[in-house]
Scaffold this active site. Structure first.
Site, PDB file in Angstrom:
ATOM      1  N   LYS A  76      66.424 119.318 -18.982  1.00 20.71           N
ATOM      2  CA  LYS A  76      66.715 119.804 -18.521  1.00 20.71           C
ATOM      3  C   LYS A  76      65.847 121.432 -18.661  1.00 20.71           C
ATOM      4  O   LYS A  76      66.053 121.626 -19.333  1.00 20.71           O
ATOM      5  CB  LYS A  76      68.093 120.038 -18.061  1.00 20.71           C
ATOM      6  CG  LYS A  76      68.245 119.956 -16.464  1.00 20.71           C
ATOM      7  CD  LYS A  76      69.780 119.757 -16.796  1.00 20.71           C
ATOM      8  CE  LYS A  76      70.643 120.523 -14.710  1.00 20.71           C
ATOM      9  NZ  LYS A  76      72.052 120.812 -15.280  1.00 20.71           N
ATOM     10  N   SER A 122      73.489 118.515 -11.278  1.00 23.57           N
ATOM     11  CA  SER A 122      72.337 118.752 -10.603  1.00 23.57           C
ATOM     12  C   SER A 122      71.444 118.064 -12.000  1.00 23.57           C
ATOM     13  O   SER A 122      70.673 118.200 -11.481  1.00 23.57           O
ATOM     14  CB  SER A 122      72.629 120.239 -10.650  1.00 23.57           C
ATOM     15  OG  SER A 122      73.434 121.045 -12.545  1.00 23.57           O
ATOM     16  N   SER A 144      77.722 117.948 -13.634  1.00 26.56           N
ATOM     17  CA  SER A 144      76.725 117.940 -13.626  1.00 26.56           C
ATOM     18  C   SER A 144      75.555 116.591 -14.719  1.00 26.56           C
ATOM     19  O   SER A 144      74.875 116.308 -14.191  1.00 26.56           O
ATOM     20  CB  SER A 144      75.487 119.059 -13.463  1.00 26.56           C
ATOM     21  OG  SER A 144      75.867 119.893 -12.317  1.00 26.56           O
TER      22      SER A 144
HETATM   23  N1  GLN Z   1      78.270 120.401  -8.272  1.00 27.05           N
HETATM   24  C1  GLN Z   1      78.765 121.436  -9.161  1.00 27.05           C
HETATM   25  C2  GLN Z   1      78.534 122.971  -8.793  1.00 27.05           C
HETATM   26  O1  GLN Z   1      77.448 122.916  -8.101  1.00 27.05           O
HETATM   27  C3  GLN Z   1      78.777 121.348 -10.307  1.00 27.05           C
HETATM   28  C4  GLN Z   1      76.917 121.884 -11.196  1.00 27.05           C
HETATM   29  C5  GLN Z   1      77.217 121.637 -12.584  1.00 27.05           C
HETATM   30  O2  GLN Z   1      78.116 121.047 -13.592  1.00 27.05           O
HETATM   31  N2  GLN Z   1      76.135 122.062 -13.391  1.00 27.05           N
HETATM   32  O3  GLN Z   1      79.373 123.956  -9.663  1.00 27.05           O
END
Ligand code: GLN
Length: 453
Positions: free
Chosen positions: A71, A146, A170
């Site tokens: 990532k 994400s 994510s």
């Molecule tokens: N969707 C969640 C957020 O926007 C989780 C994001 C993540 O786990 N990096 O914070």
């Protein structure tokens, strides 16, 4: 499957070079369309040749010749660590994060840097400066985020294993939407040194793969204490790939999750999977009470806003390219402005502290539940992923992580395996185990996988 492929590489049936070349070919064919990778390692074939030499000498490591996608918020030396943001468009890693160091030591080959929601702040994979990632198994729906590119790279057969990061879901959310396996380790199980944080109280790096073996193997390698991350715990890393038979379990299901599940078909599917697992393992299903779990989303965001605001102060345009406020997208800016507001001196930390208190209550909920049950089964998301390009409100987006955020608040480990499809869209099942009981988690995930192959 990863175990078989490693055996083929070891025996010489498949060389590391061939493995990498096969993936590069697929990336070449598909990446323009599905946008899983922001960057592909130009040196990957040469690195594979070096690994082949080591294999011949019998000196190769546990990931010898496998293609690992990373990532874009995890530092890899000489690769663009953009966080999928214009802010860091021209930033190249100057060091290897702990996880990448360990992968390289075991002769895994970093095949490229994956697409993601900007700064890991999202749930759909649409907020990248480099354009949205496309879900290869269901192109009209978002792949989830994400860690969108990491999940899609795995699902589209562009790598063997990928690394993602999970702050509130994510890894698990895109694993579910793309029909693959993903694991969020316990808080402190994996060193975050070299991860550009979204929220340091929650972030964990974890694996995504087509199978449970690949995730277990990757965690075995990246887990453990590091002197560079003070919250990484000094606990022995078990042999997660040494799967043990597990039966006579107590499996927890929570009516609180059922209530919060918007699409009831998802809950019925998960419930029937839990029943099947219980039957096949001579286990019992028990109802558990998670009375504060409905506050998880409201608790998570103030903490994330404040920590993200604080973490992004270094992106002021002097050292790392552009000033973040001048170059980021809407969601990132919302969190910076919100975080700045919540941290104002005049509030004396009121919102942040309150959120921390509720975080403690939710953790207690889980501690109590794990006195009665061994594992907890829940859906990954309360509804199906939205259609690509559909405008959804921040509140709707935030609520989408209502079932994944609790594990981050409680610091426990959670994995996602396939449960089936609804409207032809993959739906994952979330299995959670107590903090640092990843072995139990993997044993059960593997059992489920074996039942369904
Ligand atoms: N969707 C969640 C957020 O926007 C989780 C994001 C993540 O786990 N990096 O914070």
């Amino acid at each position: 499957m990863i175990k078989e492929k490693l055996a083929d590489i070891k025996s010489g049936k498949l060389s590391a070079k061939e493995n990498i070349e096969n993936f590069l070919k697929i990336i070449n064919e598909k990446n323009k369309k599905i946008n899983a990778f922001i960057y592909v390692n130009k040196d990957a074939v040469n690195q594979a040749k070096e690994v082949d030499k080591k294999i011949k000498q019998g000196k190769a490591g546990k990931l010898a010749g496998l293609a690992i996608a990373v990532k874009s918020n995890i530092n890899v030396v000489d690769m663009p660590i953009t966080c999928a943001s214009k802010t860091l468009e021209n930033y190249y890693g100057v060091f290897d994060s702990d996880v990448v160091k360990r992968i390289k030591q075991e002769d895994g080959i970093i095949i490229g840097m994956t697409n993601m929601d900007e700064f890991a702040a999202g749930m759909s994979g649409e907020s990248s400066y480099f354009g949205p990632t496309i879900n290869p198994v269901c192109p009209e729906r978002v792949p989830g985020g994400s860690s969108s590119g990491s999940a899609v790279a795995v699902a589209a057969g562009m790598c063997d294993i990928a690394l993602g990061s999970d702050t509130g879901g994510s890894i698990r959310n895109p694993a579910s939407n793309c029909g693959i396996v993903g694991v969020k380790p316990s808080y402190g199980r994996v060193s975050r040194y070299g991860l550009i944080d979204l929220s340091m109280s929650f972030d964990q790096i974890g694996p995504l793969c087509q199978d449970v073996y690949g995730c277990a193997l990757m965690l075995e390698i990246i887990a453990g204490k590091s002197d560079y991350d003070s919250i990484s715990y000094d606990r022995p890393v078990e042999n997660y790939t040494n799967f043990k038979k597990t039966d006579k379990l107590k499996i927890g299901l929570s009516p609180d999750f059922e209530k919060l599940c918007k699409d009831k078909r998802i809950y019925s599917l998960i419930k029937s999977c839990a029943e099947k697992l219980a039957k096949e393992t001579n286990s019992k299903i028990k109802k558990i009470n998670l009375k504060y779990v409905d506050l998880a989303v409201q608790t998570y965001y103030p903490i994330v806003y404040v920590e993200f605001f604080s973490g992004t102060r270094k992106f002021d345009g002097r050292k790392y390219g552009r000033k973040i406020e001048d170059s980021c997208g809407e969601e990132v800016l919302r969190r910076i402005i919100g975080g700045k507001e919540i941290s104002k001196a005049e509030y004396h930390g009121m919102y942040y502290k309150k959120a921390l208190r509720v975080k403690g209550l939710i953790k207690k909920d889980f501690d109590n539940a794990f006195k009665d049950v061994d594992i907890i089964i829940a859906p990954v998301t309360p509804s199906l992923p939205h259609k690509l390009g559909d405008k959804i409100s921040p509140e709707t987006a935030y609520a989408f992580d209502a079932f994944t955020i609790p594990a981050n608040l409680a610091g426990i480990c959670s994995g996602v395996v396939k449960s089936g499809k609804i409207d032809n869209i993959p739906v994952g099942m979330q299995i959670s185990a107590p903090a640092f009981n990843e072995s139990l988690l993997f044993n059960i995930m593997k059992k489920w996988e074996d039942l369904n192959i």
